[in-house]
Design a protein around this motif. Sequence first.
Motif, PDB file in Angstrom:
ATOM      1  N   ASN A  17      -5.054   4.326 -10.980  1.00  0.00           N
ATOM      2  CA  ASN A  17      -5.458   5.348 -10.008  1.00  0.00           C
ATOM      3  C   ASN A  17      -6.808   5.969 -10.360  1.00  0.00           C
ATOM      4  O   ASN A  17      -7.548   6.393  -9.478  1.00  0.00           O
ATOM      5  CB  ASN A  17      -4.385   6.437  -9.908  1.00  0.00           C
ATOM      6  N   ASP A  36       0.830  -1.202   0.000  1.00  0.00           N
ATOM      7  CA  ASP A  36       0.000   0.000   0.000  1.00  0.00           C
ATOM      8  C   ASP A  36       0.862   1.248   0.000  1.00  0.00           C
ATOM      9  O   ASP A  36       0.582   2.217  -0.730  1.00  0.00           O
ATOM     10  CB  ASP A  36      -0.904   0.024   1.237  1.00  0.00           C
ATOM     11  N   LYS A  76       2.223   1.817  -3.467  1.00  0.00           N
ATOM     12  CA  LYS A  76       1.224   2.341  -4.412  1.00  0.00           C
ATOM     13  C   LYS A  76       0.912   3.798  -4.109  1.00  0.00           C
ATOM     14  O   LYS A  76       0.742   4.608  -5.027  1.00  0.00           O
ATOM     15  CB  LYS A  76      -0.055   1.503  -4.345  1.00  0.00           C
ATOM     16  N   ALA A  77       0.805   4.121  -2.830  1.00  0.00           N
ATOM     17  CA  ALA A  77       0.539   5.514  -2.447  1.00  0.00           C
ATOM     18  C   ALA A  77       1.680   6.398  -2.901  1.00  0.00           C
ATOM     19  O   ALA A  77       1.470   7.510  -3.395  1.00  0.00           O
ATOM     20  CB  ALA A  77       0.351   5.616  -0.938  1.00  0.00           C
ATOM     21  N   LEU A  88      -5.131   5.134   0.006  1.00  0.00           N
ATOM     22  CA  LEU A  88      -4.404   3.916   0.341  1.00  0.00           C
ATOM     23  C   LEU A  88      -3.829   3.940   1.752  1.00  0.00           C
ATOM     24  O   LEU A  88      -3.407   2.910   2.276  1.00  0.00           O
ATOM     25  CB  LEU A  88      -3.266   3.716  -0.667  1.00  0.00           C
ATOM     26  N   SER A  92      -5.886   8.808  -4.767  1.00  0.00           N
ATOM     27  CA  SER A  92      -5.296   7.505  -4.423  1.00  0.00           C
ATOM     28  C   SER A  92      -4.225   7.609  -3.352  1.00  0.00           C
ATOM     29  O   SER A  92      -4.132   6.762  -2.470  1.00  0.00           O
ATOM     30  CB  SER A  92      -4.674   6.866  -5.669  1.00  0.00           C
ATOM     31  N   ARG A 113      -9.281   3.526  -9.162  1.00  0.00           N
ATOM     32  CA  ARG A 113      -9.415   3.621  -7.707  1.00  0.00           C
ATOM     33  C   ARG A 113     -10.287   4.809  -7.329  1.00  0.00           C
ATOM     34  O   ARG A 113     -11.143   4.709  -6.455  1.00  0.00           O
ATOM     35  CB  ARG A 113      -8.043   3.729  -7.035  1.00  0.00           C
TER      36      ARG A 113
END
Lengths: 254, 310
Positions: free
Chosen positions: A238, A155, A158-159, A193, A189, A241
Amino acid sequence: MASKFINITLKIWRQKNGTTKGGLETYGLNNVSTDSSFLEMLDQLNEQLINERKEPVAFDHDCREGICGSCSLYINGRAHGPDRGVTTCQLHMRTFKDGETIYVEPWRSRAFPVIKDLVVDRSAFDRIQQAGGFVSVNTSGRTIDANATPIPKADADKAFEAAACIGCGACVASCKNGSAMLFVGAKVSQYALLPQGKVEAQQRVLNMVRQMDEEGFGNCTNTGACEVECPKGISIENIARMNREYLKAIVTED
Amino acid sequence: MSKSALLSSSIAKKYWMAITGLFLCLFLVGHLLGNLQLILKTGEEGRRAFNEYAYFMSHNIVIKVMSYATYLSILFHAIDGIMLAVQNKKARPVAYAYNKPGANSSSASRNMAVLGSAIFIFIAIHMSNFWWKMKYSSDPMPLHLMTKDISVSMGQNPLTGQEMKNTITVTYALTTNGDYIEYSYIDPQTKKKMDIVEVKDHVKFYAKDKDVEIGEGYKDLHSLTVAFFGQDRSKEGVPANKNAGLAVTLYVLAMLVLSFHLWHGFASAFQSLGMNHPRYTPAIRAFGKVFSIVVPLLFAIIPILLFINK
């Protein structure tokens, strides 16, 4: 690699201010080092124009190391020119051939009005950020260390990838619809996250999307042009998301 | 849930495009399976199977509900799509003097509105050719008649009007001579043709002068369709379409346009609904590409085969 010098023809958008009509002007520029960056080449052109007692070309630039997102130029039909994963300052003249004609235009978007020549007003992005692109933190002195909150590595990664967005606007410029969804998707996003961002997640996505629509950006049709032209390689994952977050928010909103 | 967000926000509009689009993909599969009967079964058996299927499709209540959902989806998808396209056009008032969109996106993805508009025009023509004739047109519709066994118990013989004392079974062999108005009754014993049947409401057979319904025919959509694509069905009342070659060409072109629309649209719908996952998205994309080729291809093969085998 030995440096070479090339002669080029530039077709540059000149526009006095936001209210006047602009047009393409043609300039010849000789002895451009292939080692120079695109911005250095424009500096060289401006020196030439100043020597000729002409108005230099206005263009945005700041850090010149690919991190600030200022250098917003649409070069030969593509945001930040033909190379992938670069900003204009990271684009080098070795990408172009001797004798080539290069088109330079500002970002084209209703939400990014031209201020002068190649400079556009990107404060629409600031207003989207102000609508929700933050985490409210008590900074009265009793703050806790962010690392005290455990976050899964995947996470966090990805963040971080989403947070790499420099807000340059290449996504809007490349999108046939002038949509800002990659920018807003990345900004939503990077918080969605993380545990710190979850508290305000619902209002964040609703407010940011509302502001995005009010600014007059277009709608995403999933062409994927934005992620190809993004200098930071931010994925349209993103956007998906953000679409998820938005769906969650509108069905649970009071 | 705020109403404005659900209808007017940029993201919600995309949800509607995705939901209606995927529903229409399901419709395509159903429609295709129905159409394939035109080539999978031939001869009189195929004609009968197809017309019975058409009868079922226009009389079953579940199908009726689904059909209204389909009409609504087409309209919503088109109107929402036009609204999105207009907004997107406005988002860039000054075009680039030099643009190279091919460097970062597929042409199908950039032309969804144009492709969709072409498909909408096709749907309008397609429905006027078949759906309208089948359901609303007051023009004569060829009927498909079959031997019907009707058990008549005590009471009146509907054909002769005689009182009946015992339970008997009368077989009405109804045949058509090709003209939709003239249907005749052939007596099963004597094999003699008797002019005692008339047609009401296009499909209902009545004993002449007695006002008693003795059977119902099927609208002969099969003959109408195969004749439209070039086969001669004069015997059933529909001569071959003189412009069948043009009809087949336009149909195949429309399927090509549909293929491009689906090439981008199928996987795009999942992205709009927020479904993007490293494990599933590649599979959805791959399935979308296969779907966008196989479905329009199978649709297009049907009129081609009908035209070739005329």
